[in-house]
Design a protein around this motif. Structure first.
Motif, mmCIF file in Angstrom:
data_model
loop_
_atom_site.group_PDB
_atom_site.id
_atom_site.type_symbol
_atom_site.label_atom_id
_atom_site.label_comp_id
_atom_site.label_asym_id
_atom_site.label_seq_id
_atom_site.Cartn_x
_atom_site.Cartn_y
_atom_site.Cartn_z
ATOM 1 N N TRP A 7 48.165 48.198 30.212
ATOM 2 C CA TRP A 7 47.567 46.961 29.661
ATOM 3 C C TRP A 7 48.015 45.755 30.487
ATOM 4 C CZ3 TRP A 7 44.739 44.979 25.501
ATOM 5 C CH2 TRP A 7 45.079 43.703 25.026
ATOM 6 N N GLY A 8 49.313 45.696 30.792
ATOM 7 C CA GLY A 8 49.826 44.588 31.602
ATOM 8 C C GLY A 8 49.266 44.598 33.012
ATOM 9 N N ALA A 9 48.971 45.780 33.543
ATOM 10 C CA ALA A 9 48.415 45.868 34.896
ATOM 11 C C ALA A 9 47.046 45.204 34.975
ATOM 12 C CB ALA A 9 48.310 47.326 35.335
ATOM 13 N N VAL A 10 46.346 45.155 33.844
ATOM 14 C CA VAL A 10 45.028 44.512 33.833
ATOM 15 C C VAL A 10 45.162 43.020 34.150
ATOM 16 C CG1 VAL A 10 43.048 43.930 32.370
ATOM 17 C CG2 VAL A 10 44.063 46.197 32.250
ATOM 18 N N VAL A 11 46.261 42.414 33.686
ATOM 19 C CA VAL A 11 46.503 41.010 34.041
ATOM 20 C C VAL A 11 46.637 40.880 35.549
ATOM 21 C CG1 VAL A 11 48.052 39.042 33.749
ATOM 22 C CG2 VAL A 11 47.612 40.568 31.825
ATOM 23 N N GLY A 12 47.317 41.865 36.174
ATOM 24 C CA GLY A 12 47.438 41.860 37.627
ATOM 25 C C GLY A 12 46.086 42.012 38.309
ATOM 26 N N ILE A 13 45.234 42.899 37.748
ATOM 27 C CA ILE A 13 43.889 43.056 38.305
ATOM 28 C C ILE A 13 43.128 41.742 38.228
ATOM 29 C CG2 ILE A 13 41.654 44.186 37.945
ATOM 30 C CD1 ILE A 13 43.189 46.639 36.932
ATOM 31 N N SER A 14 43.219 41.064 37.081
ATOM 32 C CA SER A 14 42.494 39.799 36.921
ATOM 33 C C SER A 14 43.042 38.735 37.873
ATOM 34 C CB SER A 14 42.585 39.308 35.476
ATOM 35 O OG SER A 14 43.880 38.833 35.172
ATOM 36 N N MET A 15 44.364 38.755 38.087
ATOM 37 C CA MET A 15 44.951 37.780 39.007
ATOM 38 C C MET A 15 44.560 38.071 40.450
ATOM 39 S SD MET A 15 48.736 37.077 37.425
ATOM 40 C CE MET A 15 49.102 35.822 38.634
ATOM 41 N N ALA A 16 44.387 39.357 40.778
ATOM 42 C CA ALA A 16 43.973 39.716 42.130
ATOM 43 C C ALA A 16 42.485 39.469 42.336
ATOM 44 C CB ALA A 16 44.304 41.188 42.397
ATOM 45 N N ALA A 17 41.680 39.903 41.360
ATOM 46 C CA ALA A 17 40.229 39.790 41.512
ATOM 47 C C ALA A 17 39.723 38.393 41.188
ATOM 48 C CB ALA A 17 39.539 40.817 40.610
ATOM 49 N N GLY A 18 40.363 37.724 40.210
ATOM 50 C CA GLY A 18 39.879 36.423 39.750
ATOM 51 C C GLY A 18 39.720 35.386 40.846
ATOM 52 N N PRO A 19 40.779 35.088 41.614
ATOM 53 C CA PRO A 19 40.632 34.079 42.668
ATOM 54 C C PRO A 19 39.587 34.455 43.710
ATOM 55 C CG PRO A 19 42.950 34.489 42.200
ATOM 56 C CD PRO A 19 42.168 35.523 41.456
ATOM 57 N N LEU A 20 39.503 35.736 44.081
ATOM 58 C CA LEU A 20 38.510 36.163 45.082
ATOM 59 C C LEU A 20 37.098 36.073 44.532
ATOM 60 C CD1 LEU A 20 40.238 39.278 46.675
ATOM 61 C CD2 LEU A 20 39.924 37.034 47.694
ATOM 62 N N VAL A 21 36.888 36.651 43.350
ATOM 63 C CA VAL A 21 35.558 36.607 42.740
ATOM 64 C C VAL A 21 35.160 35.171 42.437
ATOM 65 C CG1 VAL A 21 34.210 37.295 40.712
ATOM 66 C CG2 VAL A 21 35.775 38.924 41.765
ATOM 67 N N GLY A 22 36.107 34.419 41.878
ATOM 68 C CA GLY A 22 35.821 33.024 41.572
ATOM 69 C C GLY A 22 35.518 32.213 42.821
ATOM 70 N N GLY A 23 36.325 32.405 43.853
ATOM 71 C CA GLY A 23 36.086 31.682 45.102
ATOM 72 C C GLY A 23 34.740 32.013 45.704
ATOM 73 N N LEU A 24 34.379 33.293 45.678
ATOM 74 C CA LEU A 24 33.095 33.723 46.227
ATOM 75 C C LEU A 24 31.935 33.124 45.443
ATOM 76 C CD1 LEU A 24 31.843 35.554 48.390
ATOM 77 C CD2 LEU A 24 31.858 37.407 46.711
ATOM 78 N N LEU A 25 32.024 33.152 44.102
ATOM 79 C CA LEU A 25 30.955 32.608 43.268
ATOM 80 C C LEU A 25 30.834 31.095 43.416
ATOM 81 C CD1 LEU A 25 31.418 34.712 40.003
ATOM 82 C CD2 LEU A 25 29.541 34.869 41.632
ATOM 83 N N VAL A 26 31.973 30.399 43.428
ATOM 84 C CA VAL A 26 31.944 28.944 43.586
ATOM 85 C C VAL A 26 31.362 28.573 44.940
ATOM 86 C CG1 VAL A 26 33.388 26.880 43.817
ATOM 87 C CG2 VAL A 26 33.835 28.503 41.982
ATOM 88 N N GLN A 27 31.765 29.319 45.966
ATOM 89 C CA GLN A 27 31.335 29.025 47.325
ATOM 90 C C GLN A 27 29.843 29.315 47.531
ATOM 91 O OE1 GLN A 27 33.752 27.730 48.931
ATOM 92 N NE2 GLN A 27 32.788 27.311 50.902
ATOM 93 N N SER A 28 29.361 30.436 46.963
ATOM 94 C CA SER A 28 27.986 30.866 47.239
ATOM 95 C C SER A 28 26.978 30.378 46.206
ATOM 96 C CB SER A 28 27.926 32.393 47.323
ATOM 97 O OG SER A 28 28.371 32.969 46.104
#
Length: 484
Positions: free
Chosen positions: A144-165
């Motif tokens: 369950w705690g690892a999911v927070v790590g997934i969100s922290m890893a994926a969030g900035p990348l996915v967010g950056g890509l969506l904001v940028q594009s």
């Protein structure tokens, strides 16, 4: 049905996966939003305090309603409340993507939070009642705690890509498919369960909690703009609400916050550690995002890439922390977490880690390691020493502490940063203005370290055993009295 039926190993894993999906959309929402803050600031003409409210409006409502959601789920059905939360959160996400201005965005974030309040504590209660073996439960909580790590890893990348594009509005779209899939899977595979004896509603306690959290947060965020004199009444309201809670709650048979929980040193320690650790997280993400984009001039995608040195260690360390908690208890993970977070904050406070790529990298890695180790012992300690029938309430207190910590972290660090920058530009004043904020995060790291040491020994375990026994005795007496 009152208790969770015995499930096969495969079914338990599926229930865990479904619960983790709810955590993913809630935690992903926060990490994605942080990367989008500078873009939102330009598009909506927001001040620093406006940016703080886009985060804190969500975490504040979440913190205020989590305990109500936990006890309601124990009473009327965890699956039912969980599905309602998924529905409201998904609708709130759609509204956020359509918000025409900052004020309505803040309102829609609050709607999101109403749904979010029904997800994490209820999901943790479902997990606690699904995984009855202590070691297996610790591993499940580690996942369950690892999911927070997934969100922290994926969030900035996915967010950056969506904001940028596309635009910052697109960051809310990713909640839709995950929320809908989780809703359908919950309907099909998660069994309903309730506590045999759940708490009755406590409207007065709920109002006092909202008054305490809301007034305190508003006073902190608005202080740099309005001045101490203007916000002083809000701090008075917060103090009165706290005093009223401490007086009123022990006098209720079934309070919103059972203050007897806090007689357990591990539970009290986990609560304060959660506030400190998530205050550090909220402040760290807030300052890092503004620094990378407003000072270094990076676009959202490259700022997201710079967050990976923090996100990857969190993802890797969370399941390791869960295994350590299951085999050796919470002390070792908490000591590692406190040490790593403290050293990270000192790097920024003393050595101005922002000004060098090497020190910035190591500062991010250390903070990621610390945060990766801290989540599993918080959750496991909060729920493992309590009767399973009150798992929803105990998990909700732990989740409330997390959200309150993140709320206070953004509020305090944002206020310190706004006061330091004043009329200057971010580019010229940020490093010196941020230094008091890094010292605050250092104090948070030291608190995690010291409390982790003090609340994980033999004396602390004895207080937990005595507290659990008293709670169980009280439940038995109530059942016997009701039977008459």
């Amino acid at each position: 049905m009152t208790a969770m039926p015995e499930l096969s190993h495969r079914r338990r894993m599926l229930v865990l996966a479904i619960c983790c999906m709810s955590l993913l959309i809630v935690s992903l929402d926060n990490t994605v939003l942080n990367v989008a803050l500078p873009s939102m600031q330009r598009d909506l003409h927001a001040t620093t305090s406006g940016l703080q409210w886009t985060i804190d409006a969500y975490t504040l409502v979440l913190a205020s309603l989590l305990m109500l959601a936990g006890s309601t789920a124990d009473r009327i059905g965890r699956k039912r409340v969980f599905m309602a939360g998924l529905t409201v959160f998904t609708i709130g996400s759609v509204l956020c993507s359509l918000a025409p201005d900052l004020s309505l965005l803040v309102v829609f974030r609050m709607i999101q939070a109403v749904g979010g309040s029904m997800l994490n504590p209820v999901a943790m209660s479902i997990i606690t009642n699904t995984f009855t073996d202590a070691r297996e439960r610790a591993r499940a909580i580690g996942a369950w705690g690892a999911v927070v790590g997934i969100s922290m890893a994926a969030g900035p990348l996915v967010g950056g890509l969506l904001v940028q594009s596309v635009s910052w509005r697109a960051i809310f779209w990713i909640n839709l498919p995950i929320g809908l899939v989780a809703l359908l899977l919950t309907l099909r595979f998660v069994p309903e369960s309730r506590a045999p004896k759940a708490r009755r509603p406590d409207p007065a306690g709920q109002v006092l909690v909202i008054a305490l959290f809301g007034a305190l947060t508003y006073g902190i965020i608005q202080a740099p703009e309005s001045g101490p004199g203007s916000v002083a009444p809000y701090f008075v309201i917060a103090a009165v609400a706290l005093a009223a809670l401490l007086w009123y709650e022990p006098r209720r048979d079934e309070p919103l916050i059972d203050l007897r929980f806090f007689r357990s040193a591990p539970f009290s320690g986990a609560t304060v550690i959660a506030i400190c650790a998530f205050s550090a997280l909220g402040g760290f993400l807030f300052m890092s995002t503004l620094y990378l984009q407003n000072v270094r001039g990076l676009d959202a995608l490259h700022a997201g890439l710079w967050m990976l040195p923090m996100a990857v260690p969190t993802f890797l360390c969370a399941p390791l922390s869960g295994r350590l908690v299951g085999t050796r208890g919470p002390r070792v993970p908490l000591l590692i977490a406190g040490t790593a977070m403290t050293v990270s904050a000192v790097l920024f406070a003393l050595f101005e880690a922002e000004t060098s790529n090497v020190t910035l990298f190591f500062g991010y890695v250390l903070f990621g390691v610390g945060f990766g180790f801290v989540n599993a012992p918080i959750t496991n300690t909060a729920v493992s020493g309590m009767p399973r029938t009150q798992a929803g309430v105990a998990a909700a207190v732990a989740s409330t502490s997390r959200q309150l910590g993140q709320t206070l972290g953004v509020a305090v660090i944002g206020a310190v940063l706004a006061s330091g920058i004043g009329a200057s530009s971010y580019r010229t004043a940020f490093v010196s203005a941020a230094r008091p904020g890094w010292w605050i995060l250092t104090v948070c790291g030291v608190a995690v370290l010291v409390l982790g040491l003090l609340t994980s020994g033999r004396w602390a375990h004895r207080t937990a055993e005595r507290t659990a026994q008293r709670l169980e005795d009280t439940e038995i007496r109530q059942v016997v009295t009701a039977g008459r």
